[in-house]
Design a protein around this motif. Structure first.
Motif, PDB file in Angstrom:
ATOM      1  N   LYS A  50      24.956 -36.210  22.311  1.00 23.94           N
ATOM      2  CA  LYS A  50      25.143 -37.654  22.370  1.00 23.94           C
ATOM      3  C   LYS A  50      24.957 -38.261  20.982  1.00 23.94           C
ATOM      4  O   LYS A  50      24.245 -37.708  20.148  1.00 23.94           O
ATOM      5  CB  LYS A  50      24.152 -38.301  23.354  1.00 23.94           C
ATOM      6  N   ARG A  51      25.616 -39.386  20.763  1.00 23.27           N
ATOM      7  CA  ARG A  51      25.458 -40.138  19.530  1.00 23.27           C
ATOM      8  C   ARG A  51      25.339 -41.614  19.876  1.00 23.27           C
ATOM      9  O   ARG A  51      25.883 -42.072  20.885  1.00 23.27           O
ATOM     10  CB  ARG A  51      26.653 -39.919  18.592  1.00 23.27           C
ATOM     11  N   VAL A  52      24.652 -42.343  19.029  1.00 23.02           N
ATOM     12  CA  VAL A  52      24.497 -43.776  19.240  1.00 23.02           C
ATOM     13  C   VAL A  52      25.760 -44.486  18.771  1.00 23.02           C
ATOM     14  O   VAL A  52      26.249 -44.247  17.666  1.00 23.02           O
ATOM     15  CB  VAL A  52      23.255 -44.314  18.508  1.00 23.02           C
ATOM     16  N   MET A  63      32.144 -37.152  24.162  1.00 22.37           N
ATOM     17  CA  MET A  63      33.470 -37.300  24.755  1.00 22.37           C
ATOM     18  C   MET A  63      33.450 -38.463  25.718  1.00 22.37           C
ATOM     19  O   MET A  63      32.555 -38.579  26.565  1.00 22.37           O
ATOM     20  CB  MET A  63      33.910 -36.040  25.502  1.00 22.37           C
ATOM     21  N   ALA A  64      34.434 -39.354  25.580  1.00 23.36           N
ATOM     22  CA  ALA A  64      34.685 -40.395  26.570  1.00 23.36           C
ATOM     23  C   ALA A  64      35.922 -39.989  27.355  1.00 23.36           C
ATOM     24  O   ALA A  64      36.873 -39.440  26.789  1.00 23.36           O
ATOM     25  CB  ALA A  64      34.911 -41.738  25.883  1.00 23.36           C
ATOM     26  N   LEU A  65      35.918 -40.251  28.642  1.00 21.10           N
ATOM     27  CA  LEU A  65      37.076 -39.913  29.466  1.00 21.10           C
ATOM     28  C   LEU A  65      38.126 -41.005  29.332  1.00 21.10           C
ATOM     29  O   LEU A  65      37.892 -42.159  29.707  1.00 21.10           O
ATOM     30  CB  LEU A  65      36.677 -39.763  30.930  1.00 21.10           C
ATOM     31  N   GLY A  66      39.289 -40.631  28.809  1.00 22.84           N
ATOM     32  CA  GLY A  66      40.411 -41.559  28.720  1.00 22.84           C
ATOM     33  C   GLY A  66      41.291 -41.454  29.950  1.00 22.84           C
ATOM     34  O   GLY A  66      41.592 -40.349  30.430  1.00 22.84           O
ATOM     35  N   ASP A  90      30.130 -35.861  36.908  1.00 18.89           N
ATOM     36  CA  ASP A  90      29.313 -34.735  37.377  1.00 18.89           C
ATOM     37  C   ASP A  90      28.986 -33.775  36.230  1.00 18.89           C
ATOM     38  O   ASP A  90      27.924 -33.137  36.229  1.00 18.89           O
ATOM     39  CB  ASP A  90      30.044 -33.960  38.481  1.00 18.89           C
ATOM     40  N   GLN A  91      29.891 -33.677  35.258  1.00 14.48           N
ATOM     41  CA  GLN A  91      29.678 -32.806  34.106  1.00 14.48           C
ATOM     42  C   GLN A  91      28.807 -33.463  33.036  1.00 14.48           C
ATOM     43  O   GLN A  91      28.498 -32.837  32.019  1.00 14.48           O
ATOM     44  CB  GLN A  91      31.031 -32.429  33.494  1.00 14.48           C
ATOM     45  N   GLY A  92      28.445 -34.731  33.243  1.00 18.77           N
ATOM     46  CA  GLY A  92      27.535 -35.404  32.318  1.00 18.77           C
ATOM     47  C   GLY A  92      28.168 -36.434  31.411  1.00 18.77           C
ATOM     48  O   GLY A  92      27.461 -37.101  30.656  1.00 18.77           O
ATOM     49  N   VAL A  93      29.484 -36.588  31.439  1.00 19.13           N
ATOM     50  CA  VAL A  93      30.136 -37.619  30.629  1.00 19.13           C
ATOM     51  C   VAL A  93      29.652 -38.988  31.087  1.00 19.13           C
ATOM     52  O   VAL A  93      29.603 -39.270  32.291  1.00 19.13           O
ATOM     53  CB  VAL A  93      31.674 -37.531  30.764  1.00 19.13           C
ATOM     54  N   ASN A  94      29.274 -39.840  30.146  1.00 22.11           N
ATOM     55  CA  ASN A  94      28.765 -41.154  30.547  1.00 22.11           C
ATOM     56  C   ASN A  94      29.589 -42.326  30.035  1.00 22.11           C
ATOM     57  O   ASN A  94      29.171 -43.477  30.116  1.00 22.11           O
ATOM     58  CB  ASN A  94      27.298 -41.319  30.113  1.00 22.11           C
ATOM     59  N   PHE A  95      30.793 -42.060  29.511  1.00 18.41           N
ATOM     60  CA  PHE A  95      31.640 -43.097  28.922  1.00 18.41           C
ATOM     61  C   PHE A  95      33.036 -42.934  29.532  1.00 18.41           C
ATOM     62  O   PHE A  95      33.665 -41.875  29.425  1.00 18.41           O
ATOM     63  CB  PHE A  95      31.682 -42.888  27.404  1.00 18.41           C
ATOM     64  N   VAL A  96      33.522 -44.004  30.185  1.00 18.13           N
ATOM     65  CA  VAL A  96      34.856 -43.998  30.776  1.00 18.13           C
ATOM     66  C   VAL A  96      35.650 -45.165  30.196  1.00 18.13           C
ATOM     67  O   VAL A  96      35.170 -46.302  30.174  1.00 18.13           O
ATOM     68  CB  VAL A  96      34.805 -44.107  32.313  1.00 18.13           C
ATOM     69  N   ASP A  97      36.870 -44.861  29.743  1.00 17.07           N
ATOM     70  CA  ASP A  97      37.719 -45.867  29.112  1.00 17.07           C
ATOM     71  C   ASP A  97      38.975 -46.082  29.945  1.00 17.07           C
ATOM     72  O   ASP A  97      39.632 -45.125  30.354  1.00 17.07           O
ATOM     73  CB  ASP A  97      38.116 -45.402  27.708  1.00 17.07           C
ATOM     74  N   LYS A 118      26.141 -47.637  37.454  1.00 18.71           N
ATOM     75  CA  LYS A 118      25.106 -47.673  36.422  1.00 18.71           C
ATOM     76  C   LYS A 118      25.023 -46.381  35.620  1.00 18.71           C
ATOM     77  O   LYS A 118      24.329 -46.327  34.604  1.00 18.71           O
ATOM     78  CB  LYS A 118      23.756 -48.002  37.058  1.00 18.71           C
ATOM     79  N   GLU A 119      25.731 -45.332  36.070  1.00 18.67           N
ATOM     80  CA  GLU A 119      25.759 -44.092  35.294  1.00 18.67           C
ATOM     81  C   GLU A 119      26.736 -44.174  34.122  1.00 18.67           C
ATOM     82  O   GLU A 119      26.718 -43.314  33.245  1.00 18.67           O
ATOM     83  CB  GLU A 119      26.216 -42.917  36.179  1.00 18.67           C
ATOM     84  N   VAL A 120      27.573 -45.203  34.122  1.00 14.81           N
ATOM     85  CA  VAL A 120      28.746 -45.219  33.255  1.00 14.81           C
ATOM     86  C   VAL A 120      28.697 -46.336  32.234  1.00 14.81           C
ATOM     87  O   VAL A 120      28.390 -47.483  32.561  1.00 14.81           O
ATOM     88  CB  VAL A 120      30.027 -45.373  34.112  1.00 14.81           C
ATOM     89  N   PHE A 121      29.025 -45.992  30.984  1.00 13.31           N
ATOM     90  CA  PHE A 121      29.353 -46.987  29.974  1.00 13.31           C
ATOM     91  C   PHE A 121      30.845 -47.225  30.141  1.00 13.31           C
ATOM     92  O   PHE A 121      31.670 -46.382  29.797  1.00 13.31           O
ATOM     93  CB  PHE A 121      29.020 -46.458  28.572  1.00 13.31           C
ATOM     94  N   LEU A 122      31.192 -48.367  30.697  1.00 11.23           N
ATOM     95  CA  LEU A 122      32.567 -48.635  31.139  1.00 11.23           C
ATOM     96  C   LEU A 122      33.264 -49.575  30.163  1.00 11.23           C
ATOM     97  O   LEU A 122      32.770 -50.664  29.866  1.00 11.23           O
ATOM     98  CB  LEU A 122      32.539 -49.258  32.534  1.00 11.23           C
TER      99      LEU A 122
END
Length: 336
Positions: A50-52, A63-66, A90-97, A118-122
């Motif tokens: 992870k990175r800030v 990785m963000a999911l596109g 489920d694999q741990g990705v927390n960013f969805v675009d 709340k699991e997602v940075f949307l």
């Protein structure tokens, strides 16, 4: 290409891609990988790097999911999009675009989130030239996403927008900033594929929390976002999201509407493309779009295996990137 130009290009590449030589980082944060104090140093939580994300202070997976490829493909329905989103989470990705112009993408994301919101940075986007259209767009996005707030709201593709009045009191960008104050979004961003000069004025307002733009070892020769735009984002500590890491969809294969459309880059270079883009100073995450769950897993595998490029690999990519840039040309739109 002259030897002098080749040497200059290699030096630029080394500065941008954070190369390691002899076990030591080349240079300081100004010429190599990012300064941890600027919010892009990697950490590990549950084995996911992870990175800030810059000034947002949010720790995001690298990785963000596109969702653009899935959304644009008419054969892929919202329930299938939801399955891919849930797999990524489920694999741990927390960013969805996502975005309203990505066909059914927002509907699929909305189906997936439910109790997982709340699991997602949307992130979603506004594609509009007037405040009236922007308001309508955002209201519709909230409905489709089944939420009343998003983490990140982008001014979508500034190269395609009527930007002259966007920063005026009645402009779309000003309205976007107001949505942050109203609690509709936590952060404001801009995105863009071409016309890099347009991004500078927005970044200099110091109101942009996140920049998403093209970052790959080919288009750095054409659009020069790495050289001319990312330094401004870093100056303001705006988070940087790299997109089109694989060069986008292959144009002669039907683009994203074709579920089997390959990326512009040949498969053999995808791992190197990931390593180049994650090595660019300030980049917090790669927005990697997919058509299916298999691609979700493959992208995760490549991102988790990230290692900085060696000098030999860098030299090879400089040559390959220069060659491919001449073949691709300004394929996302005009440079200036």
């Amino acid at each position: 290409m002259s030897d002098e130009h080749r040497s200059y290009s290699r030096r630029e590449f080394v500065r941008q891609s954070g190369l390691v030589a002899g076990g030591m980082l080349l240079g300081s944060a100004s010429v190599g990988r990012a300064d941890p104090s600027q919010g892009s140093s990697p950490s590990k939580t549950d084995d996911w790097p992870k990175r800030v994300l810059g000034r947002t202070g949010v720790s995001v997976t690298t990785m963000a999911l596109g969702t653009a490829p899935m959304g644009h493909c008419e054969q892929i329905l919202p329930p299938e999009i939801a399955e891919a989103v849930n797999l990524a989470l489920d694999q741990g990705v927390n960013f969805v675009d996502t975005a309203p112009i990505y066909g059914d993408a927002e509907d699929g994301v909305g189906l997936a989130l439910g109790k997982r919101r709340k699991e997602v940075f949307l992130a979603t986007k506004v594609w509009a030239d007037t405040v009236k259209d922007a308001e309508k767009s955002l209201a519709n996005s909230m409905k489709r996403l089944k939420t009343d707030w998003v983490d990140l709201l982008y001014y979508h593709s500034v190269g395609n927008r009527k930007v002259d009045g966007a920063m005026e009191p009645d402009g779309v960008f000003t309205w976007l900033v107001q949505q942050k104050k109203a609690g509709k979004c936590r952060f404001v961003g801009i995105s863009g594929h071409h016309l890099p000069g347009r991004m500078r004025a927005f970044l200099e307002t110091n109101e942009v929390d996140v920049l998403m733009t093209v970052v790959n070892f080919v288009d750095c020769n054409t659009y020069r976002f790495e050289q001319d735009v990312l330094p401004i984002a870093r100056k303001h500590n705006a988070g940087i999201v790299a997109m089109k890491v694989f060069g986008g969809a292959r144009r002669n294969a039907g683009s994203y509407r074709n579920a089997k459309c390959p990326p512009e880059l040949d498969t053999q270079y995808l791992d190197l493309a990931v390593r180049y883009s994650l090595g660019v100073e300030g980049v917090a995450t790669l927005n990697l779009g997919v058509h299916n769950k298999e691609q979700v897993l493959k992208n995760i595998e490549m991102v988790k295996a990230y290692q900085p490029l060696s000098l030999a690999e860098s030299d090879s990519l400089v040559q390959l990137g220069t060659k491919l840039a001449a073949e691709w040309g300004p394929h996302f739109g005009p440079v200036a």
